[in-house]
Design a protein around this motif. Sequence first.
Motif, mmCIF file in Angstrom:
data_model
loop_
_atom_site.group_PDB
_atom_site.id
_atom_site.type_symbol
_atom_site.label_atom_id
_atom_site.label_comp_id
_atom_site.label_asym_id
_atom_site.label_seq_id
_atom_site.Cartn_x
_atom_site.Cartn_y
_atom_site.Cartn_z
ATOM 1 N N SER A 1 57.898 37.787 6.349
ATOM 2 C CA SER A 1 56.659 37.915 7.121
ATOM 3 C C SER A 1 55.705 36.768 6.822
ATOM 4 C CB SER A 1 55.981 39.251 6.809
ATOM 5 O OG SER A 1 55.644 39.320 5.439
ATOM 6 N N ALA A 2 55.967 36.020 5.762
ATOM 7 C CA ALA A 2 55.117 34.887 5.392
ATOM 8 C C ALA A 2 55.662 33.634 6.067
ATOM 9 C CB ALA A 2 55.088 34.723 3.881
ATOM 10 N N THR A 3 55.030 33.200 7.142
ATOM 11 C CA THR A 3 55.563 32.091 7.928
ATOM 12 C C THR A 3 55.533 30.764 7.187
ATOM 13 O OG1 THR A 3 53.402 31.805 8.946
ATOM 14 C CG2 THR A 3 55.002 33.148 10.137
ATOM 15 N N PRO B 1 69.271 44.295 8.630
ATOM 16 C CA PRO B 1 68.392 44.748 7.549
ATOM 17 C C PRO B 1 67.405 43.651 7.147
ATOM 18 C CG PRO B 1 70.718 45.031 6.971
ATOM 19 C CD PRO B 1 70.668 44.217 8.213
ATOM 20 N N VAL B 2 66.267 44.065 6.628
ATOM 21 C CA VAL B 2 65.287 43.144 6.064
ATOM 22 C C VAL B 2 64.885 43.651 4.686
ATOM 23 C CG1 VAL B 2 64.404 42.357 8.285
ATOM 24 C CG2 VAL B 2 63.327 44.290 7.167
ATOM 25 N N ASP B 3 64.347 42.767 3.893
ATOM 26 C CA ASP B 3 63.913 43.128 2.547
ATOM 27 C C ASP B 3 62.900 44.265 2.608
ATOM 28 O OD1 ASP B 3 63.806 41.866 -0.428
ATOM 29 O OD2 ASP B 3 61.838 42.641 0.146
ATOM 30 N N PRO B 4 62.969 45.217 1.660
ATOM 31 C CA PRO B 4 62.016 46.340 1.675
ATOM 32 C C PRO B 4 60.552 45.921 1.546
ATOM 33 C CG PRO B 4 63.654 46.627 -0.080
ATOM 34 C CD PRO B 4 63.953 45.338 0.594
ATOM 35 N N THR B 5 60.284 44.798 0.888
ATOM 36 C CA THR B 5 58.918 44.303 0.767
ATOM 37 C C THR B 5 58.619 43.270 1.840
ATOM 38 O OG1 THR B 5 59.022 44.668 -1.619
ATOM 39 C CG2 THR B 5 57.237 43.273 -0.809
ATOM 40 N N ASN B 6 59.519 42.321 2.037
ATOM 41 C CA ASN B 6 59.449 41.314 3.099
ATOM 42 C C ASN B 6 58.122 40.556 3.087
ATOM 43 O OD1 ASN B 6 60.359 39.821 5.266
ATOM 44 N ND2 ASN B 6 59.529 41.246 6.762
ATOM 45 N N ASP B 7 57.962 39.726 2.047
ATOM 46 C CA ASP B 7 56.780 38.875 1.969
ATOM 47 C C ASP B 7 57.213 37.493 1.483
ATOM 48 O OD1 ASP B 7 57.201 39.155 -0.765
ATOM 49 O OD2 ASP B 7 55.512 40.507 -1.067
ATOM 50 N N THR C 1 57.539 36.282 -1.378
ATOM 51 C CA THR C 1 58.346 36.302 -2.598
ATOM 52 C C THR C 1 59.642 37.081 -2.433
ATOM 53 O OG1 THR C 1 56.280 36.257 -3.837
ATOM 54 C CG2 THR C 1 58.252 36.803 -5.069
ATOM 55 N N HIS C 2 59.623 38.100 -1.598
ATOM 56 C CA HIS C 2 60.771 38.990 -1.440
ATOM 57 C C HIS C 2 61.291 38.904 -0.006
ATOM 58 C CE1 HIS C 2 58.014 40.645 -4.479
ATOM 59 N NE2 HIS C 2 59.117 40.847 -5.166
ATOM 60 N N TYR C 3 62.461 38.288 0.160
ATOM 61 C CA TYR C 3 63.045 38.158 1.498
ATOM 62 C C TYR C 3 64.529 37.868 1.398
ATOM 63 C CZ TYR C 3 62.328 33.200 0.425
ATOM 64 O OH TYR C 3 62.330 31.985 -0.180
ATOM 65 N N TYR C 4 65.238 38.061 2.503
ATOM 66 C CA TYR C 4 66.663 37.771 2.581
ATOM 67 C C TYR C 4 66.867 36.382 3.180
ATOM 68 C CZ TYR C 4 67.390 42.814 1.956
ATOM 69 O OH TYR C 4 67.404 44.093 1.484
ATOM 70 N N GLY C 5 67.880 35.698 2.689
ATOM 71 C CA GLY C 5 68.214 34.388 3.207
ATOM 72 C C GLY C 5 69.685 34.313 3.575
ATOM 73 N N TYR C 6 70.021 33.332 4.398
ATOM 74 C CA TYR C 6 71.392 33.150 4.875
ATOM 75 C C TYR C 6 71.658 31.661 5.043
ATOM 76 C CZ TYR C 6 75.250 33.064 8.268
ATOM 77 O OH TYR C 6 76.433 32.814 8.925
ATOM 78 N N ALA C 7 72.833 31.233 4.618
ATOM 79 C CA ALA C 7 73.279 29.864 4.850
ATOM 80 C C ALA C 7 74.756 29.914 5.192
ATOM 81 C CB ALA C 7 73.046 28.993 3.621
#
Length: 198
Positions: free
Chosen positions: A81-83, A136-142, A144-150
């Motif tokens: 959520s943090a752009t 799915p998205v991270d439960p906090t989603n900010d 500091t806390h987020y999912y990534g993909y490469a």
Amino acid sequence: MNETQKGFTLIELLIVIGITAFLFAALIITLNPAELLRQARDSTRISDLSNIRNAIAMYLADVSSPNLASSTGGYANCYTSATATTCLGNGVGAAGFGTITPTSTQSANRRNNNGTGWLPVNFTQLSSGAPFGQLPVDPTNDATHYYGYAATSTNLSFKLTANGIESAKFGSGGSADVVNNDGGNYGNIYEVGTLLSL
């Protein structure tokens, strides 16, 4: 005939309340509800990445022309959520990767499972149907806390990350340390996939 009244005196009642309060405080300190909430969020992160990894494995086995990266050479993305967050350098992607784009919850399609979401894999192509209704998205989603993909488009290798493992149990040195025992390059990020050096 003398009847005696039965019941608690004020002092007895205060003693019972004091003992109950002491036991309740000891229970709260022992259980540490804040740590239990952190462990629950970390369990969700670990479970989500496992489910996504399994879904990608099914996709690779089932789809005749699979595509894990939306650009040639490589692709990296994260959902937060943090752009202002930058995916690159936070355990996701490497120099020369095509698209490094932090996404925003303001975009309505970022959880789509058809390749237009934060994970560019079209799970609707599976013969059994998509394994989840939305990504799915991270439960906090900010920030500091987020999912990534490469992923790489050439050899169909990928990596998923959960930034921000926060509990003492699952964090560095904990009894179920996932960040140091995942085989990845980062000691503060949970990494899973087929090529953890991405």
